[in-house]
Design a protein around this motif. Structure first.
Motif, PDB file in Angstrom:
ATOM      1  N   LYS A 304       0.852  -1.182   0.000  1.00  0.00           N
ATOM      2  CA  LYS A 304       0.000   0.000   0.000  1.00  0.00           C
ATOM      3  C   LYS A 304       0.888   1.233   0.000  1.00  0.00           C
ATOM      4  CE  LYS A 304      -4.612  -0.981   1.660  1.00  0.00           C
ATOM      5  NZ  LYS A 304      -5.670  -0.573   2.612  1.00  0.00           N
ATOM      6  N   LEU A 305       0.642   2.127  -0.942  1.00  0.00           N
ATOM      7  CA  LEU A 305       1.440   3.332  -1.079  1.00  0.00           C
ATOM      8  C   LEU A 305       0.598   4.555  -0.728  1.00  0.00           C
ATOM      9  CD1 LEU A 305       3.104   2.523  -4.532  1.00  0.00           C
ATOM     10  CD2 LEU A 305       3.935   1.936  -2.240  1.00  0.00           C
ATOM     11  N   SER A 306       1.270   5.578  -0.232  1.00  0.00           N
ATOM     12  CA  SER A 306       0.585   6.837   0.040  1.00  0.00           C
ATOM     13  C   SER A 306       1.036   7.886  -0.960  1.00  0.00           C
ATOM     14  CB  SER A 306       0.883   7.314   1.468  1.00  0.00           C
ATOM     15  OG  SER A 306       2.219   7.766   1.570  1.00  0.00           O
ATOM     16  N   ALA A 307       0.371   9.019  -0.947  1.00  0.00           N
ATOM     17  CA  ALA A 307       0.679  10.075  -1.909  1.00  0.00           C
ATOM     18  C   ALA A 307       1.920  10.865  -1.531  1.00  0.00           C
ATOM     19  CB  ALA A 307      -0.513  11.024  -2.028  1.00  0.00           C
ATOM     20  N   GLN A 308       2.405  10.710  -0.310  1.00  0.00           N
ATOM     21  CA  GLN A 308       3.538  11.489   0.163  1.00  0.00           C
ATOM     22  C   GLN A 308       4.790  10.619   0.263  1.00  0.00           C
ATOM     23  OE1 GLN A 308       3.196  14.745   0.456  1.00  0.00           O
ATOM     24  NE2 GLN A 308       1.035  14.493  -0.086  1.00  0.00           N
ATOM     25  N   PRO A 309       5.971  11.209  -0.017  1.00  0.00           N
ATOM     26  CA  PRO A 309       7.217  10.431   0.042  1.00  0.00           C
ATOM     27  C   PRO A 309       7.735  10.272   1.456  1.00  0.00           C
ATOM     28  CG  PRO A 309       7.683  12.681  -0.635  1.00  0.00           C
ATOM     29  CD  PRO A 309       6.182  12.580  -0.542  1.00  0.00           C
ATOM     30  N   GLU A 310       6.867   9.816   2.348  1.00  0.00           N
ATOM     31  CA  GLU A 310       7.309   9.563   3.713  1.00  0.00           C
ATOM     32  C   GLU A 310       7.971   8.196   3.800  1.00  0.00           C
ATOM     33  OE1 GLU A 310       4.113   6.772   3.905  1.00  0.00           O
ATOM     34  OE2 GLU A 310       5.442   7.147   5.586  1.00  0.00           O
ATOM     35  N   GLY A 311       8.581   7.912   4.951  1.00  0.00           N
ATOM     36  CA  GLY A 311       9.473   6.767   5.068  1.00  0.00           C
ATOM     37  C   GLY A 311       8.888   5.446   4.638  1.00  0.00           C
ATOM     38  N   THR A 312       7.671   5.136   5.093  1.00  0.00           N
ATOM     39  CA  THR A 312       7.084   3.841   4.773  1.00  0.00           C
ATOM     40  C   THR A 312       6.894   3.685   3.274  1.00  0.00           C
ATOM     41  OG1 THR A 312       5.947   3.803   6.910  1.00  0.00           O
ATOM     42  CG2 THR A 312       5.121   2.334   5.194  1.00  0.00           C
ATOM     43  N   THR A 313       6.332   4.700   2.632  1.00  0.00           N
ATOM     44  CA  THR A 313       6.100   4.616   1.190  1.00  0.00           C
ATOM     45  C   THR A 313       7.408   4.629   0.417  1.00  0.00           C
ATOM     46  OG1 THR A 313       3.857   5.476   1.194  1.00  0.00           O
ATOM     47  CG2 THR A 313       5.147   5.876  -0.780  1.00  0.00           C
ATOM     48  N   ARG A 314       8.407   5.409   0.854  1.00  0.00           N
ATOM     49  CA  ARG A 314       9.695   5.423   0.156  1.00  0.00           C
ATOM     50  C   ARG A 314      10.291   4.019   0.109  1.00  0.00           C
ATOM     51  NH1 ARG A 314      14.239   9.419   1.741  1.00  0.00           N
ATOM     52  NH2 ARG A 314      13.655   8.868   3.867  1.00  0.00           N
ATOM     53  N   PHE A 315      10.233   3.313   1.241  1.00  0.00           N
ATOM     54  CA  PHE A 315      10.787   1.962   1.263  1.00  0.00           C
ATOM     55  C   PHE A 315       9.968   1.031   0.396  1.00  0.00           C
ATOM     56  CE2 PHE A 315      10.421  -2.307   3.201  1.00  0.00           C
ATOM     57  CZ  PHE A 315      11.674  -2.784   2.852  1.00  0.00           C
ATOM     58  N   TYR A 316       8.651   1.010   0.593  1.00  0.00           N
ATOM     59  CA  TYR A 316       7.830   0.024  -0.108  1.00  0.00           C
ATOM     60  C   TYR A 316       7.753   0.296  -1.609  1.00  0.00           C
ATOM     61  CZ  TYR A 316       6.382  -2.494   4.052  1.00  0.00           C
ATOM     62  OH  TYR A 316       6.385  -3.277   5.175  1.00  0.00           O
ATOM     63  N   ALA A 317       7.794   1.553  -2.019  1.00  0.00           N
ATOM     64  CA  ALA A 317       7.776   1.837  -3.454  1.00  0.00           C
ATOM     65  C   ALA A 317       9.041   1.300  -4.117  1.00  0.00           C
ATOM     66  CB  ALA A 317       7.640   3.339  -3.691  1.00  0.00           C
ATOM     67  N   GLN A 318      10.202   1.539  -3.491  1.00  0.00           N
ATOM     68  CA  GLN A 318      11.450   1.036  -4.048  1.00  0.00           C
ATOM     69  C   GLN A 318      11.499  -0.489  -3.982  1.00  0.00           C
ATOM     70  OE1 GLN A 318      13.611   5.061  -2.417  1.00  0.00           O
ATOM     71  NE2 GLN A 318      14.695   3.152  -2.102  1.00  0.00           N
ATOM     72  N   ALA A 319      10.985  -1.058  -2.897  1.00  0.00           N
ATOM     73  CA  ALA A 319      10.963  -2.517  -2.766  1.00  0.00           C
ATOM     74  C   ALA A 319      10.039  -3.142  -3.805  1.00  0.00           C
ATOM     75  CB  ALA A 319      10.505  -2.906  -1.360  1.00  0.00           C
ATOM     76  N   LEU A 320       8.928  -2.476  -4.093  1.00  0.00           N
ATOM     77  CA  LEU A 320       7.969  -3.017  -5.055  1.00  0.00           C
ATOM     78  C   LEU A 320       8.554  -3.031  -6.463  1.00  0.00           C
ATOM     79  CD1 LEU A 320       5.108  -4.140  -5.182  1.00  0.00           C
ATOM     80  CD2 LEU A 320       4.280  -1.824  -5.584  1.00  0.00           C
ATOM     81  N   ILE A 321       9.277  -1.978  -6.837  1.00  0.00           N
ATOM     82  CA  ILE A 321       9.911  -1.948  -8.152  1.00  0.00           C
ATOM     83  C   ILE A 321      10.902  -3.092  -8.289  1.00  0.00           C
ATOM     84  CG2 ILE A 321      11.472  -0.612  -9.624  1.00  0.00           C
ATOM     85  CD1 ILE A 321      10.088   1.916  -8.509  1.00  0.00           C
TER      86      ILE A 321
END
Length: 654
Positions: A304-321
């Protein structure tokens, strides 16, 4: 991020419209790279001199078309020993769009195989770190301004390619902050080469501790420079989060590593370390691998990603790619599907999140894009009435068979039915003794604990805050009539495309439970929930053919625990006063227990988070560049909750 605004000259040379400058000299790019970067850094002879399993790091300030990377890659393959490794770290504020990148690569037919491999893994324009792997050659692409990106890099660079548009055209890049980072990341024996002879570059390099040597230029350039780093005049600055409270791991020379746990986290870590020549021994208390939370026949690769580049989303977005890239490369022996995944809106809160993601610029459409119900109907093959977030590269995989595939790369078999109950540090501080439930002992230089919610069963880990959530999946016979599901659908439940005549749906949540019995009530719950969200998929009568319950392990902030482990009492004694006085920057770096590491708490997102976490842990152990920003690594640090408890203690006493 914005793609580069470029155009092609009559001979096909790419030029930047933003900076009114060329990416390389017309028709001479390959030769220019050798003259300006490869030869001045003495790379052929330095590659030949590498020892077995030795790692070499190149840093670059402007990725552009990737030409310098491909030439360095080719040079490494030609000259380095077969077991040496290379990481090429490169920054790029304006990445070239994939189609224009491929067009640029047509100029160098001698690099065609490398160019095609690069194009296949080229990431979407998401700000942050992107790891691309090509066997023993890695590209760590930092999509950001060079100074900002390098400030987040944890590495020791052996050679620099100081590339980028001319200081006259792009003065913002050649800033004091950039030269500060070159200084921080270099060491004795680090070399540097640049085609720029501008005064600001020469002065900046001298101020950063480099001794310069003038060389002849190439083409229309009169001069270029090479440089040697001659050392620091002060001790290295302490960094960390919030300041120096989190211990920075130190590479351990011990080559035998024991891994406790043969699930996805343990198997991924074992495979990464095996690539680096470590002897890996895996210990698993069950009768086979992937018997816990990694044991389902199908699992969704999602986050699950959020609209802001906060820590949780930064990690999971890079991990998902990264997970998407690995998913596309899996062999047919590991059942998987890459037909896409949708996170379907199922309540007002999820609709708000979808709208925020659509309005924000952080998540690129190449990774995830909002789709209407009509569009999702065509993509999934089911008539849907709600919008959702579409991941075109998403899909599913068999976690259990992926784990077995990873473990097949190890030189020695997994120690099954071997429950490790005690860890004892060797008297000399080098190495560990592992004792199993039968009293048999094993020795290893280092230990990685990857045993999910049982990770806190040791004296050294008893303070870890781990939560358990049991859950059950249901397997149904594929209905004889009705639509065929073509993609993964996730709501508050998920459903996969059929595998072996069965549909897998799930999963229930049993908070704070470790019970793994399969319950008829939870089969009914899964079916009822799916019918509510996707009513067209299941007929009135369905046939339940099986189910499985497992236990997820999570942390209080829902991020994994990845990295070195410290003694909590030592952290408290060292930092209690300095935290109270807000003077932690003057503290010596905190210590961690030598050779004791953790990779747990991936929750329900382990198929996404485990590969990147394992790669990060392997980099920490081997002393390679971190594949994520230092701030992200700090957010995964297993000691973060101890630090937060110290902070809360300070507040209570204040």
């Amino acid at each position: 991020m914005d793609y580069a605004d470029l155009y092609f000259d009559q001979d096909g040379t790419p030029k930047s419209a933003t900076y009114d400058d060329i990416y390389y000299s017309q028709g001479l790019g390959h030769a220019e790279c050798h003259h300006a970067f490869i030869a001045p850094n003495r790379l052929p002879e330095r590659f030949r001199a590498l020892r077995a399993q030795q790692h070499f790091t190149i840093g670059e300030t402007g990725f552009g078309t990737g030409l310098n990377f491909m030439v360095a890659w080719q040079t490494f393959l030609e000259h380095a020993p077969a077991d040496a490794r290379l990481t090429f770290v490169s920054c790029e504020k304006y990445p070239i769009a994939p189609a224009e990148l491929a067009r640029s690569h047509q100029h160098w037919p001698e690099l065609r195989s490398l160019a095609l491999a690069l194009q296949a893994q080229y990431p979407p324009p998401l700000a942050g770190f992107h790891l691309l792997e090509f066997g023993r050659v890695n590209l760590l692409l930092l999509l950001d301004d060079a100074a900002s990106a390098l400030a987040e890099l944890t590495a020791q660079v052996d050679a620099w390619f100081l590339d980028g548009f001319s200081p006259v055209k792009n003065p913002a890049m050649w800033s004091p902050e950039l030269f500060d980072q070159l200084h921080r990341l270099s060491r004795v024996d680090t070399t540097l080469a640049t085609f720029s002879s501008a005064r600001v570059v020469r002065d900046g390099l001298r101020g950063a501790g480099f001794a310069l040597e003038k060389l002849s230029g190439f083409g229309k350039k009169r001069n270029s420079f090479r440089a040697d780093f001659i050392g620091r005049c002060e001790p290295p600055r302490i960094t960390g989060w919030p300041s120096s409270e989190l211990p920075a791991p130190k590479a351990n020379a011990g080559r035998h590593i024991a891994i406790i746990g043969a699930g996805l986290a343990g198997a991924s870590t074992a495979a990464e370390l095996s690539k680096r020549g470590y002897r890996v021994s895996v210990f698993e208390q069950q009768t086979g691998s992937a018997q816990g939370g990694s044991g389902n026949s199908q699992g969704a690769v999602y986050a699950k990603l959020s609209a802001q580049p906060e820590g949780t989303t930064r990690f999971y977005a890079q991990a998902l790619i990264r997970a998407h890239s690995l998913l596309a490369e899996l062999p047919d022996t590991v059942p998987h599907g890459t037909s896409g995944l949708v996170q379907l809106v199922h309540n007002p809160r999820e609709l708000t999140r979808l709208q925020q993601l659509s309005a924000a610029a952080y998540i690129p459409s190449e990774l995830a894009v909002a789709k209407t119900a009509e569009e999702l109907t065509a993509l999934t093959g089911l008539p849907l009435t709600d919008p959702g977030l579409w991941f075109a590269q998403g899909g599913w995989v068999s976690p259990a068979l992926w784990v077995r595939h990873l473990l097949q790369s190890l030189a020695e078999p997994v120690h099954l039915q071997c429950r490790i109950v005690e860890l004892t540090a060797q008297a000399d501080g080098h190495g560990w003794c592992l004792t199993d439930a039968q009293g048999q002992t094993y020795e290893a230089d280092q230990v990685v604990i990857a045993s999910a919610f049982e990770a806190n069963q040791f004296v050294q880990t008893a303070h870890l805050r781990l939560n358990t959530i049991a859950g059950q999946v249901t397997r149904l016979a594929v209905p004889e009539t009705g639509p065929t599901l073509k993609a993964v659908i996730c709501t508050d439940r998920y459903v996969m495309p059929a595998l072996n005549g069965q549909l897998t749906i799930g999963s229930t949540f049993r908070l704070k439970s470790t019970q793994t019995d399969v319950r008829a009530t939870e089969h009914s719950e899964n079916i009822a929930s799916l019918r509510l969200r996707v009513p067209s998929l299941l007929p009135d009568n369905v046939t339940i053919v099986g189910g499985r319950a497992g236990v997820r392990c999570t942390s209080p902030d829902y991020l994994p625990l990845v990295g070195p482990l410290s003694n909590p009492d030592a952290l408290w004694h060292q930092f209690r006063v300095s935290l109270q006085r807000k003077r932690t920057e003057h503290e010596a770096p905190a210590e961690h227990l030598p050779g004791l590491w953790l990779n747990v708490a991936h929750g329900s997102k382990g198929l996404c988070s485990s590969p990147l976490s394992a790669r990060l842990l392997a980099a920490m152990i081997a002393g390679e560049p971190y594949p994520v920003q230092q701030s992200v690594a700090d957010q995964l640090n297993p000691n973060r909750f101890v630090v937060r408890e110290i902070v809360r203690g300070k507040r209570e006493k204040g």
